[in-house]
Each structure stands twice: as structure tokens, then as C-alpha cells.
Design a protein around this motif. Structure first.
Motif, PDB file in Angstrom:
ATOM      1  N   PHE A  91       0.871  -1.039  -0.126  1.00  0.00           N
ATOM      2  CA  PHE A  91      -0.036   0.046   0.156  1.00  0.00           C
ATOM      3  C   PHE A  91       0.980   1.528  -0.101  1.00  0.00           C
ATOM      4  CE2 PHE A  91      -1.859   3.514   1.878  1.00  0.00           C
ATOM      5  CZ  PHE A  91      -3.404   3.635   1.628  1.00  0.00           C
ATOM      6  N   ILE A  92       1.755   1.362   0.814  1.00  0.00           N
ATOM      7  CA  ILE A  92       2.775   2.388   1.084  1.00  0.00           C
ATOM      8  C   ILE A  92       3.153   2.764  -0.553  1.00  0.00           C
ATOM      9  CG2 ILE A  92       4.859   3.497   2.012  1.00  0.00           C
ATOM     10  CD1 ILE A  92       4.206   1.780   4.421  1.00  0.00           C
ATOM     11  N   LYS A  93       3.873   1.745  -0.898  1.00  0.00           N
ATOM     12  CA  LYS A  93       4.750   1.938  -2.239  1.00  0.00           C
ATOM     13  C   LYS A  93       3.597   2.594  -3.470  1.00  0.00           C
ATOM     14  CE  LYS A  93       7.180  -1.810  -2.088  1.00  0.00           C
ATOM     15  NZ  LYS A  93       7.989  -2.805  -2.550  1.00  0.00           N
ATOM     16  N   ALA A  94       2.637   1.981  -3.531  1.00  0.00           N
ATOM     17  CA  ALA A  94       1.434   2.217  -4.464  1.00  0.00           C
ATOM     18  C   ALA A  94       0.801   3.700  -4.235  1.00  0.00           C
ATOM     19  CB  ALA A  94       0.363   1.072  -4.242  1.00  0.00           C
ATOM     20  N   PHE A 112       6.426  12.741  -5.968  1.00  0.00           N
ATOM     21  CA  PHE A 112       7.747  12.933  -5.759  1.00  0.00           C
ATOM     22  C   PHE A 112       8.763  12.132  -6.844  1.00  0.00           C
ATOM     23  CE2 PHE A 112       5.776  13.754  -1.585  1.00  0.00           C
ATOM     24  CZ  PHE A 112       6.653  14.763  -1.167  1.00  0.00           C
ATOM     25  N   ASN A 113       8.033  11.426  -7.541  1.00  0.00           N
ATOM     26  CA  ASN A 113       8.971  10.648  -8.792  1.00  0.00           C
ATOM     27  C   ASN A 113       9.941   9.965  -8.114  1.00  0.00           C
ATOM     28  OD1 ASN A 113       7.294  11.860 -11.124  1.00  0.00           O
ATOM     29  ND2 ASN A 113       8.267  13.923 -10.449  1.00  0.00           N
ATOM     30  N   LEU A 114       9.687   9.172  -7.079  1.00  0.00           N
ATOM     31  CA  LEU A 114      10.819   8.282  -6.418  1.00  0.00           C
ATOM     32  C   LEU A 114      10.913   6.966  -7.521  1.00  0.00           C
ATOM     33  CD1 LEU A 114       9.790   8.704  -2.895  1.00  0.00           C
ATOM     34  CD2 LEU A 114      11.323   9.796  -3.990  1.00  0.00           C
ATOM     35  N   LYS A 117      13.855   1.847  -6.180  1.00  0.00           N
ATOM     36  CA  LYS A 117      14.752   1.543  -4.975  1.00  0.00           C
ATOM     37  C   LYS A 117      14.426   2.435  -3.635  1.00  0.00           C
ATOM     38  CE  LYS A 117      19.218   1.057  -3.333  1.00  0.00           C
ATOM     39  NZ  LYS A 117      19.178   1.777  -1.970  1.00  0.00           N
ATOM     40  N   GLN A 118      14.268   3.867  -4.316  1.00  0.00           N
ATOM     41  CA  GLN A 118      13.716   4.664  -2.987  1.00  0.00           C
ATOM     42  C   GLN A 118      12.859   4.282  -2.452  1.00  0.00           C
ATOM     43  OE1 GLN A 118      13.901   8.127  -5.580  1.00  0.00           O
ATOM     44  NE2 GLN A 118      15.764   9.091  -4.561  1.00  0.00           N
ATOM     45  N   LEU A 119      11.706   3.724  -3.174  1.00  0.00           N
ATOM     46  CA  LEU A 119      10.407   3.450  -2.520  1.00  0.00           C
ATOM     47  C   LEU A 119      10.545   2.109  -1.589  1.00  0.00           C
ATOM     48  CD1 LEU A 119       7.932   3.641  -5.351  1.00  0.00           C
ATOM     49  CD2 LEU A 119       7.766   4.986  -3.366  1.00  0.00           C
ATOM     50  N   ASP A 120      11.438   1.116  -1.977  1.00  0.00           N
ATOM     51  CA  ASP A 120      11.839  -0.092  -1.232  1.00  0.00           C
ATOM     52  C   ASP A 120      12.503   0.499   0.064  1.00  0.00           C
ATOM     53  OD1 ASP A 120      10.791  -1.790  -2.647  1.00  0.00           O
ATOM     54  OD2 ASP A 120      12.487  -2.138  -3.870  1.00  0.00           O
TER      55      ASP A 120
END
Ligand code: HEC
Length: 143
Positions: A91-94, A112-114, A117-120
Motif C-alpha cells: 500500500f505504501i509504495k502504491a 515525488f517521482n521516486l 529503489k527509493q520506495l523500497d
């Protein structure tokens, strides 16, 4: 009254109180020493460099400008110290990837266009903070 409160009564209260509270202090120190190792998460930090990288993503993007972490920060958007437990990693990444929602009447979060890798890394950071024992602080789980 003044007849019963003698110099020796005062001395006994003074020494008795001093000894009693010194023992309380020692007992609390001992109890603290037992608890600290259980709460120490340094091994986890050293084992997973994603956690520190995620903290950098968190800092570099000023998430705290809208959100709180353990109740500290801005009150525009939900508390995120516990978001890993409330929402889970997917949920957090999506969620972050899908911003802004443009839902009328709701506060908006920027895109934020992450990278993946940044999301993980952010998820590793949120997992880490969610496991810190804060004695259930903040009391309102969504802040
Ligand atoms: C400009 C303000 C703003 C900034 C900066 C911001 N957010 Fe948000 N965020 C929001 C708002 C507002 C919501 C709630 C929106 C809603 O519920 O419709 C939200 C919700 C969230 C949620 C879902 C929370 C929940 O309880 O479901 C997550 C996860 C999140 N943000 C992560 C982040 C991260 C990570 C950053 C930094 C990279 C960040 N946000 C930066 C405004 C912001």
C-alpha cells in the motif's frame, strides 16, 4: 506539635528518606539496564543499509513538512511512524506512486517521482520505525 517534632525526628526523616529514595533510584536504574538491550535496534540498522537510505529519502523530500513521525512534525497529513503496521509495504509504495489523488475535498500529497529503489528504502525505514517501542505514542494512531 513542636514538642513531638524533635531534632531526632527530623534527622530520622532526613536519613530515612535519603536511604529510601536512593534505593528507589538504584532499583529504577537496574530496571532500565534490563530494558535497554531489549529495545536496542542497532543490529538491525547495521544489517540493512536500506533503512538509513530510506531515512535519507524521508529527509531529502521533506515528508515531515506535512507528516509527523512519533507525533513530531507537521499536522497536515497522517502520522507515519506506524504506517507500516497500519497499511503494509505494498500500500505504501502504491500510494506514494499514485499521488496526487485529485480526490475533491481531500488534502493532496505531491508526486515525488521516486525510483523503485527509493520506495523500497522508504518501506524499510517505515518498517524500522514501526518496530520502535514508543510506549504507544502517539495515542491517536493516525496522528
Ligand atoms: C504537501 C504535503 C505532503 C508531503 C510533503 C508529503 N505528504 Fe504524504 N500525505 C499527505 C496527505 C495530505 C496525505 C493524506 C491524503 C488523504 O488521506 O487523502 C498523505 C498520505 C500519505 C501516506 C498514506 C498515509 C495513510 O495513513 O494512509 C503515506 C504513506 C505518505 N503520505 C507518505 C509520504 C512520504 C514518504 C512523503 C515524503 C516523500 C510524503 N508523504 C510527503 C501530504 C503530504
Amino acid at each position: 506539635m513542636s514538642g513531638t517534632f524533635t531534632t531526632s525526628t527530623a534527622r530520622n526523616i532526613f536519613f530515612g528518606g535519603t536511604i529510601f529514595f536512593a534505593l528507589v533510584f538504584l532499583a529504577l536504574t537496574f530496571q532500565n539496564e534490563q530494558i535497554i538491550p531489549q529495545r536496542d535496534q542497532r543490529a538491525q540498522l547495521a544489517a540493512n543499509p536500506s533503512i538509513a537510505a530510506g531515512k535519507k529519502v524521508w529527509e531529502n523530500n521533506q515528508c515531515i513538512g506535512c507528516h509527523t513521525l512519533f507525533g513530531e512534525g507537521a499536522y497536515f497529513a497522517p502520522e507515519l511512524g506506524n504506517v507500516y503496521k497500519r497499511r503494509g509495504p505494498e500500500f505504501i509504495k502504491a500510494w506514494i506512486a499514485a499521488q496526487p489523488t485529485h480526490t475533491p475535498g481531500r488534502r493532496q500529497m505531491p508526486q515525488f517521482n521516486l525510483t523503485d529503489k527509493q520506495l523500497d528504502d522508504l518501506v524499510a525505514f517505515f518498517k524500522y520505525v514501526s518496530e520502535i517501542n514508543t510506549n504507544n505514542w502517539p495515542p491517536n494512531i493516525e496522528g
